[in-house]
Design a protein around this motif. Structure first.
Motif, short mmCIF file in Angstrom:
data_model
loop_
_atom_site.label_atom_id
_atom_site.label_comp_id
_atom_site.label_asym_id
_atom_site.label_seq_id
_atom_site.Cartn_x
_atom_site.Cartn_y
_atom_site.Cartn_z
N TYR B 5 0.94 -1.02 0.12
CA TYR B 5 -0.08 -0.01 -0.04
C TYR B 5 0.84 1.27 0.02
CZ TYR B 5 -4.08 -2.97 1.24
OH TYR B 5 -4.79 -3.96 1.23
N ILE B 20 -6.40 9.30 6.92
CA ILE B 20 -7.19 8.51 6.09
C ILE B 20 -7.93 9.34 5.25
CG2 ILE B 20 -8.90 6.45 5.95
CD1 ILE B 20 -7.90 5.57 8.79
N THR B 24 -6.71 9.41 1.27
CA THR B 24 -7.47 8.79 0.34
C THR B 24 -7.88 9.82 -0.55
OG1 THR B 24 -9.47 8.83 1.70
CG2 THR B 24 -8.02 6.91 1.69
N ARG B 29 -3.32 5.07 -1.91
CA ARG B 29 -4.00 3.91 -1.41
C ARG B 29 -3.68 3.39 0.01
NH1 ARG B 29 -1.49 0.87 -3.98
NH2 ARG B 29 -2.20 -1.24 -3.58
N VAL B 30 -4.82 3.40 0.89
CA VAL B 30 -4.39 3.35 2.49
C VAL B 30 -5.05 1.89 3.03
CG1 VAL B 30 -4.96 4.47 4.44
CG2 VAL B 30 -4.56 5.85 2.50
N ALA B 229 -13.87 8.75 3.16
CA ALA B 229 -12.73 7.94 2.81
C ALA B 229 -13.09 6.75 2.03
CB ALA B 229 -11.62 7.70 3.89
N THR B 232 -14.14 6.67 -1.42
CA THR B 232 -13.20 6.92 -2.46
C THR B 232 -12.58 5.64 -2.79
OG1 THR B 232 -11.24 6.88 -0.95
CG2 THR B 232 -12.21 9.02 -1.33
N LYS B 234 -10.52 3.95 -2.17
CA LYS B 234 -9.13 3.70 -1.80
C LYS B 234 -8.82 3.15 -0.27
CE LYS B 234 -7.58 6.01 -5.56
NZ LYS B 234 -6.82 5.38 -6.71
N LEU B 235 -9.60 3.05 0.45
CA LEU B 235 -9.31 2.66 1.79
C LEU B 235 -9.65 1.00 1.99
CD1 LEU B 235 -8.89 3.11 4.64
CD2 LEU B 235 -11.41 3.52 5.13
#
Ligand SMILES: Cc1cc2nc3c(=O)[nH]c(=O)nc-3n(C[C@H](O)[C@H](O)[C@H](O)COP(=O)(O)OP(=O)(O)OC[C@H]3O[C@@H](n4cnc5c(N)ncnc54)[C@H](O)[C@@H]3O)c2cc1C
Ligand code: SF4
Lengths: 211, 551
Positions: B5, B20, B24, B29-30, B229, B232, B234-235
């Motif tokens: 990540y 976070i 994001t 990318r978290v 977040a 998105t 991305k989490l």
């Protein structure tokens, strides 16, 4: 306050905690104590689950001295004994031995002093017995080594207050007796909260049991 | 090899939640690792027994030990009032939301050294943090009227939401304060006074502090940052993930994190950067657990400062009984405060100070009130007729208290308990905490002032809330402190601090810490808006530098 006082204060707290009763560490220190989730279902019945009939009667009489009945209902009318019985069946099971040992011992003090069961004493006699338990001053308390009487008393005291004022679904606070005495109108979020006018004192507050 | 990540964030509370959200949103990318589970509005109700007395909702597996000082034995329990769940401790916070004042950032320069205390300046100034305070206020919808506090921090942008209704108790408090020449004002609250940010207006249910908000009118990272977040995509948020080690490679960089799931099975994630936000108790625990050949005393601990300088706030308080229903069971924890007595004045016999407010901490629901305040035997017998009369005073009773700045002491802190382990066999955090003389002198002085305010406000029976046997104790270390700071300080000197001015480890270039541990001193205000603002600041820096390719 010097550091020595500070240290002593902490040590006193520690001693207090050790005799602190079932919610001692919870309410009085961190306001919390880890406990398993348990259902309130048991409280739907008001028949004894953990306590024997005799223990129930002794405990009910003792709670009635912690929060006495006067012009308003007290612990007896609020059915605090039922709250404690159901708590012992669930979240507070750890305190079962304390009651199983403490209630006969309490009765024992009454019998040695007056030749009568605790429930048969006058309120003043009952108060004198309980006051001695609180102070650890009852020579007749027979199980002192295993269970100091102040520990038993503090548990009884805190449990009675909690039973008086917890949500009625836990088996005490019958007919909102405790909340009526406290002038607490009941939990509000599930009923839409309070209006700004009520917060500001410009509109009356109707307790949850009147709606 | 497992996916790498961009960023691993440990803890989803105030600091972690903002990171976070911001990272994001910027496209990183978290993976977020949170030791607790998910709780939400459906779990939140007003049940005092469940929420407060038995605390079954927020932190079921918390365990720690406490001792007074290095010579004392420790006791085992739960002393820090935390929430180990998605959203962290803000989930049940009271949402007082202050900006620290400019002098709070330079305590050492302003006051000079104080014997026995480890004072420090912050490596940043108020002006640097100011735009991020604004950002935090806007995102979290702070309501109030900062123009009414002549002693507050200078503020360029007004608060985004108007003030809340003034509770009866706040009117009393304000009247008393005005009589004495003070300037009361509505406490700034991250609670919606009107619909805002897609969240509804507060319904003033009373059971607010130490409870989750059933409608998300209270701003928390759970209600504001994490939903954004998650949208998105991305989490990757992993719950019931107890991080027990931050592994390092042979260049001395963190490679990610190792954690145990609910069943105790071990997992590892890899990330280019690791941001620790486990709170000022959890962060030192994790850094100290992360021992390696390269970092034998714990990760990022070459200075030996990890876990030191732990501060809380202390709260001298008084309780007053009035003739009328104060409606303390309605509203939220605190509606009014004043700052006239806040400024440091060595003539008082101590330095620093704090804000004074009215609050319903023990007077919004009847059990804690009756056990702790009504049942206090200094007021008469703790049972019987006297107790019952005091229970009757419940809606007429008000608490006033100080948010008092505490002096950092190097020997106060968090380390690993050598004997006590948690359910996974990990060493639990051991808290060592006693008060500096300055704290005690401050306590006494404010207690007297609070008595004056309560009397001026018309209280009939006024008594100090202090009692060595109850929650509001003079030695508060054991009492479930809610504000924790200082255990991984930021500073310019790597031998005296853990983090640099960007909250990045002096020693480990891809390790960052953004929870309350970074704070060198505590100010005399609740800390969380400052933790949030700082996280926005760090995120802003991180994003800019990462885009330049320089971190
Ligand atoms: C009852 C109460 C009321 C409060 N009211 C206010 C207020 O009105 N105003 C104010 O400013 N502040 C208030 N606070 C304080 C505020 O909640 C904290 O300052 C804030 O939440 C701290 O944020 P943090 O990021 O440092 O830590 P936290 O919010 O505690 O977050 C730490 C997170 O890390 C997780 N974690 C810890 N260890 C690990 C691990 N090893 N692995 C994985 N995850 C881990 C935890 O579960 C948690 O989610 C209050 C606190 C309490 C308890
Ligand atoms: S008082 Fe307002 S912010 Fe607090 S829990 Fe209730 S609705 Fe939420």
């Amino acid at each position: 306050m010097s550091h020595e006082d500070q240290r002593r204060d902490v040590l006193d707290r520690r001693a207090f905690l050790q005799r602190g009763g079932i919610y001692g560490a919870g309410v009085l220190v961190a306001l919390h104590l880890p406990r398993p989730e348990a259902a309130r279902a048991a409280a739907e019945s008001t028949a004894p689950v953990v306590l024997s009939q005799a223990e129930w009667a002794t405990l009910e009489a003792a709670t009635a001295r912690i929060i006495p009945t006067d012009r308003e209902p007290g612990a007896k009318e609020a059915n605090c004994v039922n709250f404690i019985d159901k708590a012992l069946a669930n979240e507070d099971a750890a305190a079962v031995p304390l009651y199983k040992g403490g209630l006969p011992a309490l009765d024992g003090v009454a019998r040695t002093r007056h030749g009568k069961a605790f429930v048969e004493l006058t309120p003043a006699e009952q108060d004198a017995v309980l006051g001695d338990l609180e102070k650890g001053a009852a020579a007749e308390w027979t199980i002192g080594g295993q269970l100091p009487s102040p520990v038993f008393f503090e548990t009884l005291r805190v449990h009675t207050i909690v039973g008086f004022l917890a949500d009625p679904s836990y088996g005490g606070n019958a007919d909102y007796a405790g909340w009526r005495v406290a002038g607490y109108p009941g939990p509000r979020h599930r009923r839409g909260g309070f209006t700004p006018d009520q917060v500001e004192g410009k509109a009356p507050v109707v307790p949850v049991w009147e709606r | 090899m497992a996916e790498e990540y961009d960023v691993c964030v440990i803890g989803t509370g105030a600091g972690g939640g903002v990171m976070i959200d911001q990272l994001t949103a910027a496209g990183f990318r978290v993976v977020a690792l949170e030791r607790g589970g998910r709780v939400g509005p459906l779990d939140f109700d007003d049940d005092e027994l469940k929420n407060v007395i038995r605390d079954q909702v927020f932190s079921p597996h918390q365990l720690e030990t406490y001792r007074f000082d290095a010579e004392s034995d420790s006791i085992t329990g739960r002393f820090s009032h935390l929430a180990h769940c998605v959203g962290g401790t803000m989930t049940h916070w009271a949402a007082w939301s202050w900006r620290f004042r400019p002098d709070d950032f330079e305590v050492l320069s302003k006051e000079g050294p104080l014997a026995g205390a480890n004072l420090a300046d912050w490596p940043i100034s108020y002006d640097e943090l100011e735009p991020f305070y604004t950002k935090a206020e806007q995102d979290f919808g702070v309501a109030g009227d900062h123009t009414m506090n002549p002693f507050g921090a200078p503020q360029k942008t007004p608060l985004p939401n108007p003030r809340h209704p003034e509770r009866v108790s706040a009117k009393k408090f304000a009247a008393g304060a005005k009589k004495l020449g003070y300037h009361p004002f509505p406490v700034p609250k991250a609670i919606n006074s009107r619909p805002y940010g897609g969240r509804p207006r507060c319904m003033y249910g009373g059971a607010c502090r130490a409870y989750g908000c059933p409608i998300h009118a209270k701003a928390t990272t759970l209600s504001v940052s994490l939903p954004r977040a998650e949208r998105t995509k991305k989490l990757d948020l992993r719950i019931e993930a107890m991080v027990y080690e931050l592994p390092v490679d042979d260049r001395g960089r963190v490679t990610g994190a190792r954690y145990l799931d609910a069943k105790g099975n071990a997992h590892e994630v890899r990330a280019r950067h690791t941001i620790v936000s486990a709170g000022a108790i959890g962060t030192p625990q994790l850094l100290l657990l992360s021992k390696s050949n390269r970092f034998p005393d714990g990760l990022a601990n070459g200075s030996g400062q990890v876990g030191r300088n732990l501060t809380f706030h202390h709260h001298p308080s008084v309780v007053g009984v009035f003739d009328e229903d104060l409606r303390t069971y309605a509203g939220f924890e605190s509606h009014a405060a004043f700052d006239d007595l806040h400024a440091s004045d060595p003539k008082r016999g101590f330095i620093r100070g704090g804000v004074v407010g009215e609050l319903n901490t023990f007077t919004h629901q009847p059990i804690a009130y009756s056990v702790v305040l009504a049942g206090d035997h200094r007021f008469g017998s703790s049972w019987g007729a006297g107790l019952k009369d005091r229970i009757r005073a419940f809606p007429r009773t008000l608490t006033l208290a100080l948010i008092g700045e505490e002096m950092p002491m190097e020997e106060n802190g968090v380390d690993l308990d050598p004997e006590v382990e948690d359910r996974f066999g990990l060493a639990v955090p051991r808290v060592t905490k006693r008060h500096h003389e300055n704290d005690l002198a401050m306590y006494e002085w404010y207690e007297k002032k609070l008595m004056e305010v309560a009397e001026a406000a018309g209280a009939k029976h006024v008594a100090p809330g202090r009692n060595p046997e109850v929650h509001i104790s003079k030695t508060q270390a054991q009492k479930g402190n809610a504000h924790n700071h200082g255990t991984a300080r930021m500073g310019n000197d790597p031998s005296r601090s853990v983090l640099d001015r960007w909250c990045r480890s002096h020693e480990v270039p891809n390790l960052w810490v953004v929870d309350g541990s970074f704070m060198p001193t505590t100010g005399g205000y609740n800390p969380t808006l400052t933790i949030l603002a700082n996280a926005y600041r760090v995120a802003d820096h991180f994003i800019r530098e990462a885009k330049k390719g320089s971190i």
